[in-house]
Design a protein around this motif. Sequence first.
Motif, PDB file in Angstrom:
ATOM      1  N   GLY A   1       0.773  -1.232   0.000  1.00  0.00           N
ATOM      2  CA  GLY A   1       0.000   0.000   0.000  1.00  0.00           C
ATOM      3  C   GLY A   1       0.802   1.278   0.000  1.00  0.00           C
ATOM      4  N   GLN A   2       2.164   1.178  -0.080  1.00  0.00           N
ATOM      5  CA  GLN A   2       2.971   2.394  -0.005  1.00  0.00           C
ATOM      6  C   GLN A   2       2.834   3.288  -1.235  1.00  0.00           C
ATOM      7  N   LEU A   3       2.423   2.714  -2.375  1.00  0.00           N
ATOM      8  CA  LEU A   3       2.390   3.490  -3.616  1.00  0.00           C
ATOM      9  C   LEU A   3       1.031   4.087  -3.948  1.00  0.00           C
ATOM     10  N   TRP A   4      -0.021   3.596  -3.315  1.00  0.00           N
ATOM     11  CA  TRP A   4      -1.358   3.990  -3.767  1.00  0.00           C
ATOM     12  C   TRP A   4      -1.638   5.475  -3.581  1.00  0.00           C
TER      13      TRP A   4
ATOM     14  N   ILE B   1      -0.015   7.224  -6.417  1.00  0.00           N
ATOM     15  CA  ILE B   1      -0.734   6.996  -7.680  1.00  0.00           C
ATOM     16  C   ILE B   1      -1.973   7.887  -7.747  1.00  0.00           C
ATOM     17  N   PHE B   2      -2.751   7.905  -6.677  1.00  0.00           N
ATOM     18  CA  PHE B   2      -3.982   8.702  -6.669  1.00  0.00           C
ATOM     19  C   PHE B   2      -3.677  10.196  -6.789  1.00  0.00           C
ATOM     20  N   ALA B   3      -2.619  10.650  -6.130  1.00  0.00           N
ATOM     21  CA  ALA B   3      -2.251  12.065  -6.207  1.00  0.00           C
ATOM     22  C   ALA B   3      -1.863  12.442  -7.632  1.00  0.00           C
ATOM     23  N   SER B   4      -1.097  11.578  -8.289  1.00  0.00           N
ATOM     24  CA  SER B   4      -0.677  11.864  -9.659  1.00  0.00           C
ATOM     25  C   SER B   4      -1.865  11.850 -10.611  1.00  0.00           C
ATOM     26  N   LEU B   5      -2.751  10.866 -10.457  1.00  0.00           N
ATOM     27  CA  LEU B   5      -3.917  10.785 -11.339  1.00  0.00           C
ATOM     28  C   LEU B   5      -4.854  11.972 -11.130  1.00  0.00           C
TER      29      LEU B   5
ATOM     30  N   GLU C   1       3.743  14.206  -2.214  1.00  0.00           N
ATOM     31  CA  GLU C   1       3.126  12.965  -2.679  1.00  0.00           C
ATOM     32  C   GLU C   1       3.056  13.017  -4.198  1.00  0.00           C
ATOM     33  N   GLY C   2       2.908  11.854  -4.800  1.00  0.00           N
ATOM     34  CA  GLY C   2       2.915  11.752  -6.252  1.00  0.00           C
ATOM     35  C   GLY C   2       4.082  10.891  -6.710  1.00  0.00           C
ATOM     36  N   LEU C   3       3.991  10.354  -7.909  1.00  0.00           N
ATOM     37  CA  LEU C   3       5.032   9.453  -8.397  1.00  0.00           C
ATOM     38  C   LEU C   3       6.352  10.174  -8.620  1.00  0.00           C
TER      39      LEU C   3
ATOM     40  N   GLY D   1       5.249   3.774 -16.538  1.00  0.00           N
ATOM     41  CA  GLY D   1       5.013   3.283 -17.893  1.00  0.00           C
ATOM     42  C   GLY D   1       3.710   2.512 -18.004  1.00  0.00           C
ATOM     43  N   MET D   2       3.405   1.682 -17.021  1.00  0.00           N
ATOM     44  CA  MET D   2       2.180   0.874 -17.047  1.00  0.00           C
ATOM     45  C   MET D   2       0.930   1.754 -16.976  1.00  0.00           C
ATOM     46  N   ILE D   3       0.950   2.747 -16.079  1.00  0.00           N
ATOM     47  CA  ILE D   3      -0.213   3.621 -15.949  1.00  0.00           C
ATOM     48  C   ILE D   3      -0.387   4.467 -17.205  1.00  0.00           C
ATOM     49  N   GLY D   4       0.721   4.986 -17.732  1.00  0.00           N
ATOM     50  CA  GLY D   4       0.640   5.765 -18.969  1.00  0.00           C
ATOM     51  C   GLY D   4       0.078   4.947 -20.116  1.00  0.00           C
ATOM     52  N   TRP D   5       0.509   3.707 -20.207  1.00  0.00           N
ATOM     53  CA  TRP D   5       0.009   2.795 -21.239  1.00  0.00           C
ATOM     54  C   TRP D   5      -1.500   2.588 -21.062  1.00  0.00           C
ATOM     55  N   ALA D   6      -1.929   2.377 -19.815  1.00  0.00           N
ATOM     56  CA  ALA D   6      -3.352   2.162 -19.550  1.00  0.00           C
ATOM     57  C   ALA D   6      -4.181   3.397 -19.902  1.00  0.00           C
ATOM     58  N   LEU D   7      -3.685   4.579 -19.554  1.00  0.00           N
ATOM     59  CA  LEU D   7      -4.412   5.811 -19.876  1.00  0.00           C
ATOM     60  C   LEU D   7      -4.527   6.003 -21.382  1.00  0.00           C
ATOM     61  N   ASP D   8      -3.442   5.745 -22.095  1.00  0.00           N
ATOM     62  CA  ASP D   8      -3.477   5.880 -23.549  1.00  0.00           C
ATOM     63  C   ASP D   8      -4.437   4.871 -24.169  1.00  0.00           C
TER      64      ASP D   8
END
Length: 249
Positions: free
Chosen positions: A53-56, A59-63, A203-205, A229-236
């Motif tokens: 849970g350290q990254l969530w 992730i949410f802040a960046s999104l 906070e943020g990636l 890279g994975m999140i960017g790929w998913a958004l695209d």
Amino acid sequence: MKNQSTVLGIMGLLILLALWQIGSLILAQTMPLANMLAPAAALGSLKTLLLGGQLWEHIFASLQRVGVGLAFALLIGVPVGFALGLSRKTEQTASPAFQFLRMISPLSWMPVVVMLFGIGDAPIYFLLAFAAVWAIILNTAAGVKNINPQWLELGRSLSATQSEMLLKIMLPAVLGDILNGLRLAIGIVWVVLVPCEMLGVNEGLGYFILDTRDRLAYAELMAAIVLIGMIGWALDSMARSAAKFWQRN
């Protein structure tokens, strides 16, 4: 054909993974810490961070920042794109200034926006919106110019008001172009986001990458890079699917 494309895509990713492994092995000959950059260490760290849970929160802040930046870009870019597409004089007047501004890297505005807005989310929203707005403006303007004139004539023949022409004929006609512009904007924003999150936020990636560097946690650093890279790929992929769905319907 689709299965073949999937297989070729997986092969490309496997080749990239192999090159990553080879590169880390070569670096490890002169830099022992490079072993922490290897795929096994990075992917294992990514799994641990996600499950722990350290990254969530990062992730949410960046999104959230991406969403706000894109929302501002749409609110500005779509009306401006319509203005450029509908009026040749407006386009001729504004295009030189827009081309000049578009060629300035958003990151070069960092000192200015920090001076104006201070540190925190506000300068990040500005920089992301600035980075994203040009793709939306240009694609919207191109879509407006390419609207079938017969549709406009039909609307006029039915005595449609200006708001009806805009909302029921023109906007649906250019929505596919707006979505294509949004897809391009997402790619740009996601690249710009990481350095923007080094502007004093906690906070943020982008912040997480700085934190891992300071802690010499290189496996976590590579895990964050893979995750970006994975999140960017998913958004695209989502933006591309939305554009294709609209074009089919």
